[in-house]
Design a protein around this motif. Sequence first.
Motif, PDB file in Angstrom:
ATOM      1  N   ASN A 180       0.843  -1.205   0.000  1.00 39.83           N
ATOM      2  CA  ASN A 180       0.000   0.000   0.000  1.00 39.83           C
ATOM      3  C   ASN A 180       0.870   1.244   0.000  1.00 39.83           C
ATOM      4  O   ASN A 180       0.643   2.189  -0.757  1.00 39.83           O
ATOM      5  CB  ASN A 180      -0.867   0.065   1.274  1.00 39.83           C
ATOM      6  N   PHE A 181       1.880   1.207   0.876  1.00 44.89           N
ATOM      7  CA  PHE A 181       2.699   2.401   1.016  1.00 44.89           C
ATOM      8  C   PHE A 181       3.541   2.654  -0.236  1.00 44.89           C
ATOM      9  O   PHE A 181       3.700   3.798  -0.667  1.00 44.89           O
ATOM     10  CB  PHE A 181       3.605   2.324   2.261  1.00 44.89           C
ATOM     11  N   TRP A 192      -1.602  15.990   0.399  1.00 48.41           N
ATOM     12  CA  TRP A 192      -2.031  14.804   1.145  1.00 48.41           C
ATOM     13  C   TRP A 192      -1.475  14.871   2.559  1.00 48.41           C
ATOM     14  O   TRP A 192      -0.564  15.663   2.835  1.00 48.41           O
ATOM     15  CB  TRP A 192      -1.502  13.522   0.479  1.00 48.41           C
ATOM     16  N   HIS A 193      -2.010  14.003   3.416  1.00 50.57           N
ATOM     17  CA  HIS A 193      -1.496  13.836   4.784  1.00 50.57           C
ATOM     18  C   HIS A 193      -1.192  12.357   5.027  1.00 50.57           C
ATOM     19  O   HIS A 193      -1.937  11.496   4.551  1.00 50.57           O
ATOM     20  CB  HIS A 193      -2.554  14.239   5.814  1.00 50.57           C
ATOM     21  N   ILE A 194      -0.126  12.115   5.789  1.00 49.48           N
ATOM     22  CA  ILE A 194       0.080  10.776   6.350  1.00 49.48           C
ATOM     23  C   ILE A 194      -0.133  10.910   7.852  1.00 49.48           C
ATOM     24  O   ILE A 194       0.544  11.725   8.498  1.00 49.48           O
ATOM     25  CB  ILE A 194       1.511  10.247   6.105  1.00 49.48           C
ATOM     26  N   PHE A 195      -1.047  10.147   8.386  1.00 47.87           N
ATOM     27  CA  PHE A 195      -1.284  10.153   9.833  1.00 47.87           C
ATOM     28  C   PHE A 195      -0.529   8.993  10.469  1.00 47.87           C
ATOM     29  O   PHE A 195      -0.506   7.888   9.918  1.00 47.87           O
ATOM     30  CB  PHE A 195      -2.788  10.045  10.128  1.00 47.87           C
ATOM     31  N   SER A 228      -2.348   4.072  11.148  1.00 49.03           N
ATOM     32  CA  SER A 228      -1.599   4.978  10.267  1.00 49.03           C
ATOM     33  C   SER A 228      -2.200   4.863   8.868  1.00 49.03           C
ATOM     34  O   SER A 228      -2.553   3.763   8.423  1.00 49.03           O
ATOM     35  CB  SER A 228      -0.112   4.602  10.251  1.00 49.03           C
ATOM     36  N   PHE A 229      -2.306   5.999   8.195  1.00 43.91           N
ATOM     37  CA  PHE A 229      -2.964   6.000   6.882  1.00 43.91           C
ATOM     38  C   PHE A 229      -2.644   7.304   6.154  1.00 43.91           C
ATOM     39  O   PHE A 229      -2.146   8.257   6.762  1.00 43.91           O
ATOM     40  CB  PHE A 229      -4.492   5.865   7.052  1.00 43.91           C
ATOM     41  N   ALA A 230      -2.959   7.311   4.860  1.00 44.34           N
ATOM     42  CA  ALA A 230      -2.823   8.550   4.083  1.00 44.34           C
ATOM     43  C   ALA A 230      -4.211   9.003   3.651  1.00 44.34           C
ATOM     44  O   ALA A 230      -5.094   8.172   3.416  1.00 44.34           O
ATOM     45  CB  ALA A 230      -1.961   8.300   2.844  1.00 44.34           C
ATOM     46  N   CYS A 231      -4.392  10.305   3.580  1.00 49.17           N
ATOM     47  CA  CYS A 231      -5.645  10.799   3.003  1.00 49.17           C
ATOM     48  C   CYS A 231      -5.416  12.172   2.377  1.00 49.17           C
ATOM     49  O   CYS A 231      -4.521  12.915   2.795  1.00 49.17           O
ATOM     50  CB  CYS A 231      -6.776  10.800   4.021  1.00 49.17           C
ATOM     51  N   PRO A 232      -6.205  12.505   1.343  1.00 50.18           N
ATOM     52  CA  PRO A 232      -6.045  13.811   0.709  1.00 50.18           C
ATOM     53  C   PRO A 232      -6.422  14.918   1.689  1.00 50.18           C
ATOM     54  O   PRO A 232      -7.286  14.707   2.545  1.00 50.18           O
ATOM     55  CB  PRO A 232      -7.011  13.780  -0.471  1.00 50.18           C
ATOM     56  N   THR A 233      -5.788  16.056   1.560  1.00 49.04           N
ATOM     57  CA  THR A 233      -6.011  17.166   2.481  1.00 49.04           C
ATOM     58  C   THR A 233      -7.442  17.676   2.434  1.00 49.04           C
ATOM     59  O   THR A 233      -7.929  18.233   3.405  1.00 49.04           O
ATOM     60  CB  THR A 233      -4.989  18.277   2.151  1.00 49.04           C
ATOM     61  N   TYR A 274      -5.030   2.797   1.440  1.00 51.97           N
ATOM     62  CA  TYR A 274      -4.243   3.879   2.053  1.00 51.97           C
ATOM     63  C   TYR A 274      -3.958   3.633   3.534  1.00 51.97           C
ATOM     64  O   TYR A 274      -3.546   4.544   4.244  1.00 51.97           O
ATOM     65  CB  TYR A 274      -4.953   5.222   1.857  1.00 51.97           C
ATOM     66  N   ILE A 275      -4.192   2.408   3.992  1.00 49.35           N
ATOM     67  CA  ILE A 275      -3.944   2.082   5.406  1.00 49.35           C
ATOM     68  C   ILE A 275      -2.552   1.443   5.557  1.00 49.35           C
ATOM     69  O   ILE A 275      -2.189   0.543   4.798  1.00 49.35           O
ATOM     70  CB  ILE A 275      -5.034   1.127   5.933  1.00 49.35           C
ATOM     71  N   PHE A 276      -1.795   1.924   6.550  1.00 43.13           N
ATOM     72  CA  PHE A 276      -0.421   1.431   6.768  1.00 43.13           C
ATOM     73  C   PHE A 276      -0.231   0.778   8.141  1.00 43.13           C
ATOM     74  O   PHE A 276       0.825   0.217   8.437  1.00 43.13           O
ATOM     75  CB  PHE A 276       0.580   2.591   6.616  1.00 43.13           C
ATOM     76  N   LEU A 277      -1.231   0.911   8.996  1.00 39.58           N
ATOM     77  CA  LEU A 277      -1.203   0.279  10.327  1.00 39.58           C
ATOM     78  C   LEU A 277      -2.647   0.296  10.798  1.00 39.58           C
ATOM     79  O   LEU A 277      -3.318   1.318  10.678  1.00 39.58           O
ATOM     80  CB  LEU A 277      -0.324   1.087  11.291  1.00 39.58           C
TER      81      LEU A 277
END
Length: 491
Positions: A131-132, A198-201, A217-222, A272-275
Motif C-alpha cells: 500500500n505504502f 495529502w497527509h500521512i497520519f 496509520s494512513f494517508a488521506c487527501p487534504t 491507504y492504510i499502513f497500520l
Amino acid sequence: MALMTAQEYIESLRKLKTRVYMFGEEIENWVDHPMIRPSINCVAMTYALAQDPQYADLMTVKSSLTGHTVNRFTHLHQSTEDLINKVKMQRLLGQKTASCFQRCVGMDAFNAVFSSTYEIDEKYGTHYHENFKNFITMVQDNDLTVDGAMTDPKGDRSKAPSAQADPDMYVHVVERREDGIVVCGAKCHQTGSINSHWHIFMPTISMGEADKDWAVSFACPTDAEGMYMIYGRQSCDTRKLEEGASIDVGNAKFGGQEALVVLDHVFIPNEYIFLNGEYEFAGMIVERFAGYHRQSYGGCKVGVGDVVIGATALAAEYNGVEKASAVKDKLIEMTHLNETLYCCGIACSSQGFKTKAGNYQIDLLLANVCKQNVTRFPYEIVRLAEDVAGGLMVTMPSQKDFESDTVVGRNGETIGDICNKFFAAREGVSTEDRQRVMRFLENMCLGAAAVGYRTESMHGAGSPQAQRIMIARQGNIQGKKQLAKDIAGIQ
Ligand code: SF4
Ligand code: FE
C-alpha cells in the motif's frame, strides 16, 4: 509526470477543496490570504530550487522505485550520502527562506512508514508495505507535498489513549468496514498542513493492547470529506494584514504555518492504510519518524541560523560597531553554535544504516543529541543577536511613521523626516536598510518567525525530554561502566 514548478505547485493548491478556518470563519481564498501566503511561498521554494540547475544535484534524485528524477523531498534515502544530502538541502532551504519550509515532515514520514510497514508485514502477512509503495510512487510521480501528521492532542498525559475520558484525544478507528476504516480525532500544531496535497497520519506514542483502535496509520487527501484545519496564529501575525507594513513584518516573503487538523469521521479506503491495530508497531513508527525529524533540525535550523547571523553582522555594520572585538567575538560564538548543530546533523546521517526494507535510517542516538542541542543553541544565538542589534529592534516606530508627511517640526519637518534623522545608520547606509534589518531580527527573535526558529526548536520533532528518554535508552551506560571497570581493575 515531471517535477512541478513553484507556480504549478501554488496553482495545484487552488484545485483542492481544503477547508481552512481562521479568526472564527472559513477562509475561501486561503491561497492568497496575506497571513497564509508567505508559508505557501516557503513550500514553493522547495519546487523552485529543484528547477534551478545550480541546485539540481542536491534537490533532485533518482527514485529507488521508478528510476525517475524526483524531488528529494519525496525520496526514500538509499545511502548515508542521501542522508547527508538531505541535511544539506534543508540548510539551503533555511538559508533561502529563513523559515520553516514545511515539506520535511512528509519526507520524514515517508521514510519511517516505508521501513516500518515492511516489518509489520513481515510479522503479520499484512499488505501495508505494498500500500505504502503504491502511495509513495503516486507522490513521487506527481511531485506532491505531504504532511506527516503525528502529534495528537493527548488530553490527560498520564493516561493511555484508550483510558482517556474523550476517545478523540488520539486519532482512532471508529468503524471498520470491508472497504476501509472510518477515523476520528485531531492532530495539533501541524506544520504545513494546509499547504499539503495529502497527509500521512501516524500514532504519536507507543501503545498497548487496549489501544488497538488508536494504533492506526494512513494517508488521506487534504481535502478529504470530514477533514478541516483551524489556523494557528503567530506572534505579530496581523502585521501581515496591514497595508504598507511590509518592512514592519520583517520577513514579508516567507513564513511557517501550523494548524489544528480535525478528522470528523473520515473514511480511509483499505489501500491507504499502513497500520490498523498492530499496536506494538506504533512505537517503531514514532521512534523512526522522530529520529529523522531530529536529524532534519540539524539542517533547517542551521540554514535559518545562517540568516540570523548574517542579519546580526549587518546590524552591527549599520550601527558602526562591526570592528569592535566584542561584536566579532559574539559573531564567532554564534557561528560556533550554529556549526555545532550542523555537525550533529551530518554526524547522525553519516552513521546511518540500512533498514530491512532497504532505505536508510539515521543513527538514533546522534539524531537525538542533535535535536537536544537544537532546543538550546538557537536560543543562545537569538540572545546574542538581540545583544548585538540593540533595543531598537523592538522600539522603532512603524514603517508608516518613516513614510509620514505629517508636519511636526518648527521648520516644517515631517514625522518621516524626524524618524529618518534620529534613526539614521552610519554614513553610507540608508535608514531604511537599518530599519529592515532590525525588523527582520525582531521577526526572527520574537515575532512570527520566532515560532519556527525558537519555540519550534524547543518542541518541534519532540520536546527536550523526549530526546533525553531516547538518549537514556541509547546511551549504553552499562557498556560504559564496563569500560571503567576494565581499566580501573574492578572485577
Ligand atoms: Fe522542515 Fe525544519 Fe520545518 Fe521541520 S521544522 S518541517 S525540518 S523546516
Ligand atoms: Fe518542525
